[in-house]
Write a protein that holds these residues in place. Sequence first.
Motif, PDB file in Angstrom:
ATOM      1  N   ALA A 133       1.225  -1.077   0.135  1.00  0.00           N
ATOM      2  CA  ALA A 133       0.355   0.067  -0.034  1.00  0.00           C
ATOM      3  C   ALA A 133       0.750   1.567   0.212  1.00  0.00           C
ATOM      4  O   ALA A 133       1.931   1.370   0.604  1.00  0.00           O
ATOM      5  N   PRO A 134       0.241   2.076  -0.270  1.00  0.00           N
ATOM      6  CA  PRO A 134       1.008   3.435  -0.570  1.00  0.00           C
ATOM      7  C   PRO A 134       0.719   4.225   1.105  1.00  0.00           C
ATOM      8  O   PRO A 134       0.149   3.973   1.758  1.00  0.00           O
ATOM      9  N   GLN A 135       2.390   5.103   0.821  1.00  0.00           N
ATOM     10  CA  GLN A 135       1.937   5.762   2.472  1.00  0.00           C
ATOM     11  C   GLN A 135       1.136   6.937   2.232  1.00  0.00           C
ATOM     12  O   GLN A 135       0.647   7.461   1.434  1.00  0.00           O
ATOM     13  N   PRO A 136       0.247   7.510   3.175  1.00  0.00           N
ATOM     14  CA  PRO A 136      -0.853   8.366   3.114  1.00  0.00           C
ATOM     15  C   PRO A 136       0.268   9.358   2.864  1.00  0.00           C
ATOM     16  O   PRO A 136       1.493   9.770   3.109  1.00  0.00           O
ATOM     17  N   ASP A 137      -0.572  10.596   2.123  1.00  0.00           N
ATOM     18  CA  ASP A 137      -0.778  11.576   1.454  1.00  0.00           C
ATOM     19  C   ASP A 137      -1.173  12.890   2.053  1.00  0.00           C
ATOM     20  O   ASP A 137      -1.169  13.730   1.055  1.00  0.00           O
ATOM     21  N   GLY A 138      -1.638  12.441   3.090  1.00  0.00           N
ATOM     22  CA  GLY A 138      -3.032  14.156   3.654  1.00  0.00           C
ATOM     23  C   GLY A 138      -4.018  13.399   3.696  1.00  0.00           C
ATOM     24  O   GLY A 138      -4.240  12.237   3.524  1.00  0.00           O
ATOM     25  N   ARG A 139      -4.790  14.355   4.003  1.00  0.00           N
ATOM     26  CA  ARG A 139      -6.555  14.264   4.169  1.00  0.00           C
ATOM     27  C   ARG A 139      -7.130  13.945   2.765  1.00  0.00           C
ATOM     28  O   ARG A 139      -5.974  14.149   2.050  1.00  0.00           O
ATOM     29  N   THR A 140      -7.640  12.920   2.884  1.00  0.00           N
ATOM     30  CA  THR A 140      -9.004  12.717   2.272  1.00  0.00           C
ATOM     31  C   THR A 140     -10.216  13.660   1.985  1.00  0.00           C
ATOM     32  O   THR A 140     -11.010  14.061   3.008  1.00  0.00           O
ATOM     33  N   ARG A 141      -9.954  14.282   0.344  1.00  0.00           N
ATOM     34  CA  ARG A 141     -10.342  15.277   0.269  1.00  0.00           C
ATOM     35  C   ARG A 141     -12.037  15.064   0.064  1.00  0.00           C
ATOM     36  O   ARG A 141     -12.340  13.372  -0.963  1.00  0.00           O
ATOM     37  N   PRO A 142     -13.695  15.364   0.891  1.00  0.00           N
ATOM     38  CA  PRO A 142     -14.212  15.071  -0.196  1.00  0.00           C
ATOM     39  C   PRO A 142     -14.960  15.527  -1.798  1.00  0.00           C
ATOM     40  O   PRO A 142     -16.273  16.158  -1.802  1.00  0.00           O
TER      41      PRO A 142
ATOM     42  N   SER B 231      11.728  21.113   0.476  1.00  0.00           N
ATOM     43  CA  SER B 231      11.196  21.699   0.797  1.00  0.00           C
ATOM     44  C   SER B 231       9.500  19.870   0.611  1.00  0.00           C
ATOM     45  O   SER B 231       8.859  19.929   0.733  1.00  0.00           O
ATOM     46  N   ALA B 232      10.419  19.532  -0.915  1.00  0.00           N
ATOM     47  CA  ALA B 232       9.372  18.414  -1.245  1.00  0.00           C
ATOM     48  C   ALA B 232       9.047  16.904  -0.320  1.00  0.00           C
ATOM     49  O   ALA B 232      11.013  16.872   0.759  1.00  0.00           O
ATOM     50  N   PRO B 233       8.420  16.018   0.001  1.00  0.00           N
ATOM     51  CA  PRO B 233       8.918  15.159   1.442  1.00  0.00           C
ATOM     52  C   PRO B 233       9.400  13.982   0.561  1.00  0.00           C
ATOM     53  O   PRO B 233      10.012  14.167  -0.723  1.00  0.00           O
ATOM     54  N   ALA B 234       9.868  13.798   1.763  1.00  0.00           N
ATOM     55  CA  ALA B 234      11.227  12.350   1.957  1.00  0.00           C
ATOM     56  C   ALA B 234      11.392  11.760   0.619  1.00  0.00           C
ATOM     57  O   ALA B 234      12.527  11.601  -0.058  1.00  0.00           O
ATOM     58  N   ASP B 235      10.821  10.904   0.455  1.00  0.00           N
ATOM     59  CA  ASP B 235       9.831   9.993  -0.411  1.00  0.00           C
ATOM     60  C   ASP B 235       9.960  10.267  -1.928  1.00  0.00           C
ATOM     61  O   ASP B 235       8.939   9.857  -2.701  1.00  0.00           O
TER      62      ASP B 235
ATOM     63  N   LEU C 106       2.173  14.853  -7.684  1.00  0.00           N
ATOM     64  CA  LEU C 106       3.927  13.925  -8.122  1.00  0.00           C
ATOM     65  C   LEU C 106       4.148  12.800  -7.301  1.00  0.00           C
ATOM     66  O   LEU C 106       4.324  12.089  -8.398  1.00  0.00           O
ATOM     67  N   ARG C 107       3.622  13.159  -6.343  1.00  0.00           N
ATOM     68  CA  ARG C 107       3.890  11.949  -5.745  1.00  0.00           C
ATOM     69  C   ARG C 107       2.659  10.612  -6.339  1.00  0.00           C
ATOM     70  O   ARG C 107       2.672   9.445  -6.255  1.00  0.00           O
ATOM     71  N   ARG C 108       1.509  10.993  -6.686  1.00  0.00           N
ATOM     72  CA  ARG C 108       0.344   9.965  -7.048  1.00  0.00           C
ATOM     73  C   ARG C 108       0.936   9.722  -8.792  1.00  0.00           C
ATOM     74  O   ARG C 108       0.373   9.141  -9.251  1.00  0.00           O
ATOM     75  N   LEU C 109       2.528  10.331  -9.076  1.00  0.00           N
ATOM     76  CA  LEU C 109       2.681  10.061 -10.209  1.00  0.00           C
ATOM     77  C   LEU C 109       3.840   8.993 -10.586  1.00  0.00           C
ATOM     78  O   LEU C 109       4.284   8.299 -11.227  1.00  0.00           O
ATOM     79  N   THR C 110       3.583   9.001  -9.204  1.00  0.00           N
ATOM     80  CA  THR C 110       4.993   8.208  -8.626  1.00  0.00           C
ATOM     81  C   THR C 110       4.580   6.295  -8.633  1.00  0.00           C
ATOM     82  O   THR C 110       3.801   6.604  -7.856  1.00  0.00           O
ATOM     83  N   PRO C 111       5.365   5.382  -9.249  1.00  0.00           N
ATOM     84  CA  PRO C 111       5.009   3.825  -9.346  1.00  0.00           C
ATOM     85  C   PRO C 111       5.536   2.862  -8.016  1.00  0.00           C
ATOM     86  O   PRO C 111       6.660   3.169  -7.428  1.00  0.00           O
TER      87      PRO C 111
END
Length: 560
Positions: A320-329, A425-429, A360-365
Amino acid sequence: MTSEADGSIKEALAVVLDYHERTKHHKDRYARSLGYLDWDTQPIPYRFYEGAEQLWLAEVPVEETPYYDDLYGGEGLLPAALNARSVAQFFYDSLALAGWKEFRGAKWSLRVNPSSGNLHPTEAYLIAGPIDGLAKTPAVYHYSPFYHALEELRTMPALMWGELSEALPPGGFLVGLTSIHWRESWKYGERAFRYSQIDLGHALGALAFAASALGWRIRLVENLSDRDLGTLLGVDRQSGAEAEQPTALVAVYPRGARPRQIKPLAAPKCLLDYSRSAPLAGEPNELSVEHQRWNVIDEVERATRHSGGNAPPWTPEAGAPQPDGRTRPVSARKLFRERRSAQMMDGEATLERDDFFRLLRRLTPHPAHPVFGMLPWRPAINLLLFVHRVRDLDPGLYFLAREPGALDVFQGLTRSDLAWKRVESAPADLPLYVLASCDFRMMAQQLSCNQDIAAQGVFAAAMLAEFEPRLRREGASFYRRLFWEAGTIGQALYLEAEALGMRGTGIGCFFDDPTHELLGLGDARFQSLYHFTVGRGVDDPRLKSIPAYAHRDIPLGERG
């Protein structure tokens, strides 16, 4: 490998490399085409099997849940049962009509899956066993986007379906995709084969997202040859400029399922023999009265056919991917069906930095990604980013390393004055690097065939693929797959843009070698395959919107 086979492989690769080189756009000349649009021969964008029984599918109402961000949450969604409603939703959210536009008496349809020039070379087929509420016997169907219906082409003996589906988990089925290159070459000439493959990648992405919203997964089936796939679908009987070329097969199955047997999916000889001899229930309609043939497309199509072979066993993915923030409605299905390609952007909108990083994180496989998890190969494409207006991020040229080993290779091949500094400033991953800080709007516009929209968005992207070395390792058929990967990235970009209240636009017209020269790339080791831009779209108020399937309420004899 025999010398004869080795020679054939080298010849196929030479055809591919020659085709790619001759279909590049240059600043002083474009790839060969007619140079004008012959409206008298414009192909119909819909395939019908005249005489086949139509099984109309429900227009499943769009609900608020699941939320779009839930699709990236690993194993959270419970799989839907395979029945008439879930099959209807699957196609309604992936390949169906999304609406119509009308202006001064002219009317044209829009689809859930985007296409170069709205020409739609991709056709889809369902191969499935009995489906509750829809069919009692296994069968092969053609999906008709115009009617949101399945056209039953051929039933299948239960024993043969049992053999074919032996490697599928319970509740699994197959979707075959074909390409009609004439639909693209009518407008784009020799470069059309590229666009057909990008469009197929978008279709794969649309299918994967729609499956994910149902708690399903899809996986590309690579061990079946194109020839056998054509036999299964029945398109092997077609010929001429309008013939569908068998291109891809995907397995669809419930998320979290495990196959009953770990072995590649194979088409039994008895089923292939049956498929060759059993009649089809309908005849494909004619798309154009005349055709302009482009021999170079026929040549590269033959050279890139997939021979199947000993593929490794496929299994549903884990992880599973790492969480990337709150879930938007934000409703996933609403995004699927309301996605549009922007024709203009305002040139003023600004994107928040954290939203940009999430995109961009959503574009990383990764294995559990709703789209990229279906591709059974190591990622081949990295992104060159032209950042125009992202808050708290300097405008400039950036690089997203989607493939872990790409960074060192690019640093060794590109110009020495590029910074290659990690964005602190980008996330570590998130492997994001700044190459140069400057206003690159004019450069983005010039490289994208001088199209304003590449400069008007908040950012633009060029998809750089590992090219000739990868083709030499994987074979000529991987040429298509490079574009498929680009198309899936484009589909993810479209939906990310929509989730941010913006629009995306795929850009197939760009100057190939000047894009490479910007980085100092001088050979065919890496090639740009597709450009894209994201920004705030500007709608044309003169266009009237019409619901997707209002015509289904019109009596058959009165339909235009």
